[in-house]
Design a protein around this motif. Structure first.
Motif, short mmCIF file in Angstrom:
data_model
loop_
_atom_site.label_atom_id
_atom_site.label_comp_id
_atom_site.label_asym_id
_atom_site.label_seq_id
_atom_site.Cartn_x
_atom_site.Cartn_y
_atom_site.Cartn_z
N ARG A 111 0.83 -1.21 0.00
CA ARG A 111 0.00 0.00 0.00
C ARG A 111 0.87 1.26 0.00
NH1 ARG A 111 -4.01 0.12 4.83
NH2 ARG A 111 -4.53 2.10 3.82
N ASN A 112 1.90 1.26 0.82
CA ASN A 112 2.79 2.42 0.88
C ASN A 112 3.53 2.65 -0.44
OD1 ASN A 112 2.06 2.93 3.54
ND2 ASN A 112 3.73 1.68 4.38
N LEU A 113 3.89 1.56 -1.11
CA LEU A 113 4.55 1.67 -2.40
C LEU A 113 3.61 2.32 -3.42
CD1 LEU A 113 6.97 0.99 -4.27
CD2 LEU A 113 5.90 -1.22 -4.68
N ALA A 117 4.72 8.78 -4.24
CA ALA A 117 4.76 9.53 -5.51
C ALA A 117 6.07 9.32 -6.26
CB ALA A 117 4.54 11.02 -5.23
N ARG A 118 7.13 8.84 -5.57
CA ARG A 118 8.42 8.66 -6.23
C ARG A 118 8.47 7.42 -7.09
NH1 ARG A 118 11.03 9.42 -0.47
NH2 ARG A 118 9.71 7.59 -0.34
N HIS A 119 7.53 6.49 -6.90
CA HIS A 119 7.54 5.22 -7.63
C HIS A 119 6.42 5.23 -8.68
CE1 HIS A 119 10.50 3.04 -5.13
NE2 HIS A 119 10.04 3.82 -4.18
N GLU A 120 6.78 4.95 -9.91
CA GLU A 120 5.80 4.95 -10.99
C GLU A 120 5.10 3.60 -11.03
OE1 GLU A 120 5.77 5.20 -15.75
OE2 GLU A 120 7.08 6.68 -14.79
N CYS A 121 4.10 3.46 -10.19
CA CYS A 121 3.31 2.24 -10.14
C CYS A 121 1.88 2.60 -9.76
CB CYS A 121 3.89 1.24 -9.15
SG CYS A 121 4.01 1.85 -7.46
N VAL A 122 0.93 1.84 -10.26
CA VAL A 122 -0.48 2.13 -10.01
C VAL A 122 -1.22 0.83 -9.69
CG1 VAL A 122 -0.52 4.18 -11.48
CG2 VAL A 122 -1.11 1.94 -12.45
N LEU A 123 -2.42 1.00 -9.16
CA LEU A 123 -3.30 -0.14 -8.86
C LEU A 123 -4.44 -0.12 -9.86
CD1 LEU A 123 -4.45 -2.44 -7.08
CD2 LEU A 123 -5.47 -0.66 -5.63
N PHE A 124 -4.73 -1.29 -10.47
CA PHE A 124 -5.89 -1.42 -11.36
C PHE A 124 -6.86 -2.42 -10.75
CE2 PHE A 124 -7.94 -3.59 -15.06
CZ PHE A 124 -8.79 -2.54 -15.38
N PHE A 125 -8.11 -1.97 -10.59
CA PHE A 125 -9.13 -2.82 -9.97
C PHE A 125 -9.74 -3.74 -11.03
CE2 PHE A 125 -8.78 0.72 -7.04
CZ PHE A 125 -8.81 0.09 -5.81
N ASN A 126 -8.97 -4.75 -11.39
CA ASN A 126 -9.38 -5.63 -12.48
C ASN A 126 -10.63 -6.43 -12.15
OD1 ASN A 126 -7.45 -7.07 -10.68
ND2 ASN A 126 -7.99 -8.82 -11.96
N VAL A 442 14.94 9.45 2.54
CA VAL A 442 15.53 10.74 2.14
C VAL A 442 15.78 10.78 0.63
CG1 VAL A 442 16.59 11.19 4.38
CG2 VAL A 442 17.86 9.87 2.68
N SER A 443 14.94 10.07 -0.11
CA SER A 443 15.09 10.08 -1.56
C SER A 443 14.80 11.48 -2.11
CB SER A 443 14.11 9.09 -2.20
OG SER A 443 14.35 7.79 -1.70
N PRO A 444 15.42 11.83 -3.22
CA PRO A 444 15.13 13.14 -3.82
C PRO A 444 13.67 13.26 -4.21
CG PRO A 444 17.07 12.11 -4.82
CD PRO A 444 16.42 11.06 -3.97
N PHE A 445 13.18 14.48 -4.27
CA PHE A 445 11.80 14.69 -4.69
C PHE A 445 11.66 14.31 -6.16
CE2 PHE A 445 12.25 17.51 -1.04
CZ PHE A 445 11.12 17.16 -0.30
N LEU A 527 1.08 14.38 -1.00
CA LEU A 527 1.23 12.96 -0.66
C LEU A 527 2.63 12.66 -0.15
CD1 LEU A 527 -0.71 11.37 -3.66
CD2 LEU A 527 -1.52 11.63 -1.31
N GLU A 528 3.63 13.27 -0.77
CA GLU A 528 5.00 13.06 -0.33
C GLU A 528 5.24 13.67 1.06
OE1 GLU A 528 9.00 11.90 -0.26
OE2 GLU A 528 7.29 11.22 -1.44
N ALA A 529 4.71 14.88 1.27
CA ALA A 529 4.84 15.52 2.58
C ALA A 529 4.15 14.68 3.65
CB ALA A 529 4.26 16.93 2.54
#
Length: 1058
Positions: A111-113, A117-126, A442-445, A527-529
């Protein structure tokens, strides 16, 4: 069933049959209603069907989209967390498989992943999409259906995007690869290993992690087949634990291991809000690793109490290393409730920093050198068995490992290698270790967040928007606004103003950066904040919650710059500073001066030479300088006068003035540590803090009045009485009596516990009172009764955080609540939707956890720099010799506070050879044969030749400071007593001691005058109060509070160092 001809928003009802496994292992058939619809958000920027997509979107720039099968998500989620792997679509089917089969901890990571916002991944409700969902066939196994369901959803997704993007489905099922591999052009079905080898051949860290996970899983399967002998008792099933907890047979709580004696002692404190008596009775001692039964620090466990005749007391000796065994000479305290762990309610495993053992130990661990026992950085975590071929090459490095399992047949938990942090001992490696251990990212924005930021460049400078200006009150030409912060502070949250009104009353203003104007609700930046929750301050750096364009520029109230603010303005009575009116609203300000604390204090003390350090005065004519300076000095003096009076009134309500240690690391031009300097208190610190506390208090009253069940407040629960034991005993040794029945009684007792010959005594007592305090926490008003709102330390009925939105997410939430409350006054709908009580309570818990982690990071970074400062220094170096004060007596030594460096550390009176310390006639100490006798307030060392030396509480002694290195654990500070006499050195006492003392006397004089005024008012007739004043009447009596000094470790104070 043929779909009806209907619009996209009509749902079609069907049934879904689930076969779930109970805690006893039985299969349970569950039938649920299932609704399908034609339109479900695909969350891709390539969408051709105009889906209603919100939040994160997959970009068009990806070379392909990746869809992992359920088994890949379960076993390799940490590989999917790598930011290089972009364009990932997690199917609902895979997520539900993780939730039901891997447990809450793994599911929360997923869920956190998805939220990150830093990770380009999404959830699809198939399973809600009419054309991608496939029902389970009769006789089909759950695993096969899940894979088939994900494949058909993958094909639908590819077609939905009009075949514009290749889609790769990765699975660990060879049958699925053979069946679906070439079925649909443009959809590739391959193994996860093949995917990594062909698409990411150069991503070495990913391949190492994959091999580590596979090897770990194979060895666990092999061990389960080979091993029969049990090292630990089996954990009881969850339903038995729950029934036992409900009946009172078992006790639920979080296990906390004693880091100094991790093999011997752990404690379990019951969870939840209970009364003091039950909490005291349910503090349970767990003796030894067998009784701990594979529970790891932070796990939620169920404990069974042992018979009373088997209860034990905690050990009271100092120990140098965690592996030391208990000796016959060690003494125990009074027996306490003792138990054993019978089951795990919830595992709270995380990433662990660890180190490899020495080469000789690797060779002695058996023929199979792939299996290595690594030693975690945290003393409280047991050694972890991992498989790796890199043990020798990474001998001097710190690595990250994760625990996979801990079976009853294994002495140690099994885990796997994740990645290398760096060489042990290097500053950046040690900082990284501290961050990992406290789960601080502490990943970059991300680019998505930075795209939301406004521009402010020399070519395109940011300006006040004319439409926005029309909706705000412009204070730029009417108020002298200025800020007072630490030197070189960049993130200036707050500014102050004070002026005399036409009716001779005063107007006090607190102006806070309007962060919510730039950070919109549910934006990527928001979301990042929310994820970070707080800016993290280390001894030599900070990691911001917001991008620098906001935190150090457009939201920072810099001198001479137009800025948006949210202001609180009070009208104060000209004689007694009572609040007559208050106003909240959005404003535009222009701070005239960005001052630092020392400069403001100098002006307050009448030192005009400091004006050369105020940049806004440079270049002005001498005549203008003095006129401006007079206005500024009047404002600072008036603010200080107001703060003294309000603080004095609060003292009557029982607020506490506590003592914290704050250390400043001085670095030279090459970033080497040149000195460690404890922060010196200034009255202007308290003046600024007082104004911030006042604003936080009044905003809390406002939002709870208008939003009684949806407000975010901050409470400070009363401490448990048992935690005052050390404070009471130490004070008694000096002839003082500490009354802890209430905060008022405690405050009065601490005020009277003054040793005229030694000001450090009162400071240490206040420090002990600080250590006894509970943590202040955020909470949702809808989750607590009003009597739980109280802030014990500040003695306030309602309190919140409003004044630091640049560095605290809680303040951003409160700003939105305040705007909603103001709009409610104006009969308007809030701009932003408010969180439900449940969501707000979850957010508060997240922020509390992150704040606590940030406090630990700051504390551990200071300890790191203390160690680095003394590392490699010659023991004879005068910087290693200092005055120390004994503040605790143990069976084999004492705990000592070194004011010069803010260090608290042990000093042994008995060494490993069994020799005890002895003092010569000049006070210098040597080791001799003898014995120790411990009493309540002192310890006597007697040698065989008849000599003796006594060390008592609050004795000043001379100590030598040196660093104790460790290959696996954090380095630590150790003290050697070299003389039983105080250490005298000229010019070592802080310059501010005398001024601070006179300042304290001044405040007490004000308190006495306020008490006399209140007594006089009791005899006077009550005057009528106008209706408009009643709403904002200043609280009196028990609601008054006194300023706390900055105490980061417990988060009692609400003003942090910039």
């Amino acid at each position: 069933m043929a779909p009806p001809l209907a619009s996209d928003n009509i749902m079609i009802k069907t049934e879904k049959v689930l076969h779930l496994r109970s805690c006893k292992g039985k299969s349970v058939r569950v039938v649920r209603e299932h609704y399908l619809r034609r339109s479900v958000p695909c969350n891709s920027s390539l969408c051709q069907a105009e889906c209603h997509n919100e939040g994160k979107l997959l970009s068009e720039s990806a070379t392909h989209y990746l869809i992992p099968d359920w088994k890949v998500v379960q076993d390799y989620l940490e590989i999917l967390e790598f930011p290089e792997l972009r364009g990932i679509v997690f199917m609902q089917t895979a997520c539900q498989a993780v939730q039901h089969q891997k447990g809450r901890r793994h599911y929360n990571k997923l869920r956190n992943l998805l939220k990150d916002a830093r990770h380009e991944c999404v959830l699809f409700f198939n399973e809600f999409q009419l054309y991608s969902y496939v029902p389970r066939e009769h006789g089909e196994s759950l695993e096969k259906w899940q894979t088939r369901c994900i494949y058909y959803a993958t094909v639908w997704y590819y077609n939905h995007l009009a075949e514009l993007m290749p889609v790769v489905m990765v699975t660990e099922d060879p049958e699925a690869i053979q069946k679906y591999g070439s079925e649909t052009e443009g959809v590739f079905v391959i193994s996860f290993k093949s995917y990594l080898e062909n698409f990411w051949p150069d991503l070495e860290a990913v391949h190492q992690l994959y091999d580590s996970i596979v090897q770990s899983r194979k060895e666990r399967e092999s061990e389960n087949q080979e091993k029969n002998r049990k090292e630990y008792s089996e954990h009881l099933p969850l339903e038995i634990l729950e029934a036992g907890i409900k009946s009172g047979r078992y006790v639920q709580g979080v296990i906390n291991v004693n880091k100094h004696r991790s093999q011997l002692e752990a404690f379990v404190r019951t969870q939840g809000f209970t009364n003091k008596k039950s909490e005291l009775e349910m503090d349970i001692l767990i003796c030894g690793t067998k009784a701990r039964n594979r529970a790891i620090q932070g796990d939620v466990v169920a404990v069974e109490l042992l018979p009373r005749n088997e209860w034990k007391g905690r050990v009271s000796v100092l120990c140098e290393k965690e592996s030391e065994e208990k000796t016959a000479e060690e003494t125990e305290s009074e027996p306490m409730a003792t138990g054993k762990v019978v089951g795990i309610i919830q595992r709270n495993w995380r990433d662990y920093v660890a180190s490899f053992p020495p080469k000789e130990d690797i060779q002695s661990q058996g023929k199979n050198v792939r299996k290595i026992l690594v030693t975690p950085w945290d003393y409280r975590i047991p050694r972890i068995r991992i498989s790796t071929q890199q043990a020798e090459s990474l001998q001097d490095c710190r690595i990250i490992v994760r625990i996979d399992s801990w079976d009853s047949t294994s002495l140690y938990p099994n885990g796997h290698f994740v990645k290398v942090l760096g060489r042990a001992g290097d500053l950046e490696t040690e900082i990284a270790a501290i961050l990992v251990e406290n789960n601080i990212s502490v990943s970059p924005f991300s680019e998505a967040q930075l795209r939301e930021m406004p521009l402010n460049t020399p070519e395109n400078p940011w300006k006040i928007d004319t439409e926005e200006q029309a909706q705000r009150v412009d204070l730029r030409n009417t108020h002298l606004v200025f800020s007072i912060d630490p030197k070189d502070c960049e993130d200036v949250d707050d500014a102050l103003s004070v002026r005399r009104l036409v009716n001779d009353n005063l107007e006090l203003g607190v102006h806070i950066a309007d962060v919510t104007h730039f950070v919109k609700l549910n934006s990527n930046t928001d979301l990042e904040a929310r994820s970070r929750a707080t800016t993290c301050y280390l001894a030599d750096r900070r990691y911001d919650m917001l991008p620098a364009i906001l935190s150090a520029d457009l939201c920072s109230l810099l001198g001479g710059a137009d800025r948006y603010a949210v202001s609180v303005l009070w009208e104060l009575d000209k004689t007694n500073y009572e609040v007559l009116k208050v106003w909240f609203g959005r404003t535009i300000i222009k701070s005239a001066y960005k001052m630092y604390y020392e400069a403001a204090q100098a002006l307050l003390d009448g030192d005009l030479h400091i004006m050369d350090d105020i940049p806004e005065l440079k270049g002005r004519e001498e005549k203008d300088k003095h006129r401006i300076l007079n206005d500024l000095i009047w404002a600072i003096e008036k603010l200080t006068e107001i703060a003294r009076h309000i603080r004095a009134k609060r003292a009557l309500g029982g607020a506490l003035e506590l003592e914290g240690i704050e250390l400043r690391v001085q670095l030279d031009e090459k970033k080497n540590i040149s000195d460690l300097v404890p922060k010196q208190p200034l009255e202007v610190h308290e003046t600024v803090a007082e104004c911030m506390i006042l604003a936080n208090h009044w905003v809390a009253k406002k939002i709870t009045e208008k939003l009684p069940h949806q407000a975010l407040l901050r409470c400070h629960p009363p401490p448990q009485q048992e935690f005052f034991a050390q404070l009471i005993d130490c004070a008694k040794a000096k002839g003082f009596k500490i009354d802890t029945r209430s905060n008022k009684a405690l405050a009065d007792s601490l005020d009277m516990a003054e040793d005229p010959d030694d000001p450090q005594v009162n400071k240490l007592l206040r420090s002990m009172a600080t250590q006894a305090m509970s943590n202040a926490v955020y909470f949702s008003t809808g989750s607590c009764s009003e009597d739980e709102y109280y802030h014990y330390g500040l003695a306030l009925e309602k309190y919140t955080h409003f004044t630091s939105p640049i560095r605290r997410y809680a303040d951003i939430v409160v700003h939105r609540l305040l705007m909603a409350a103001i709009m409610k006054d104006e009969k308007l709908e809030p701009e932003d939707s408010l969180l439900s009580n449940k969501d707000l309570a979850e957010l508060c818990q997240h922020i509390n956890n992150k704040n606590r982690a940030a406090q630990y990071v700051q504390k551990q970074s200071i300890e790191l720099f203390q160690c680095m400062y003394f590392k490699d220094k010659d023991p004879s170096d005068e910087r290693c010799i200092a005055d120390g004060i004994i503040y605790s007596i143990r069976a084999n030594g004492v705990l000592v506070f070194v004011p010069r460096y803010g260090i608290k550390a042990p000093a042994f009176l008995k060494n490993k050879e069994g020799l005890v310390i002895s003092a010569k006639s000049d006070g210098s100490c040597v080791w001799k044969p003898g014995c120790l006798k411990r009493l309540r307030d002192k310890i006597i060392s007697t040698t065989v030749d008849g000599g003796s030396v006594t060390f008592s509480l609050f004795d000043h002694i001379t100590v030598r400071i040196f660093e104790l290195s460790s290959q696996s654990h954090p380095d630590s500070i150790k003290l050697d007593i070299i003389s039983n006499q105080p250490y005298y050195k000229t010019n070592t006492e802080p310059m501010h001691e005398t001024s601070h003392g006179s300042k304290t006397d001044l405040i007490r004089d004000v308190i006495r005058s306020v008490e006399e005024a209140q007594l006089a008012q009791e005899h006077a007739k009550s005057t009528s109060v106008r209706e408009e004043d009643k709403e904002y009447c200043q609280t009196k009596g028990n609601s008054l509070y006194l300023l706390l000094e900055e105490i980061k470790e417990l988060a009692l104070l609400d003003v942090a160092v910039g």
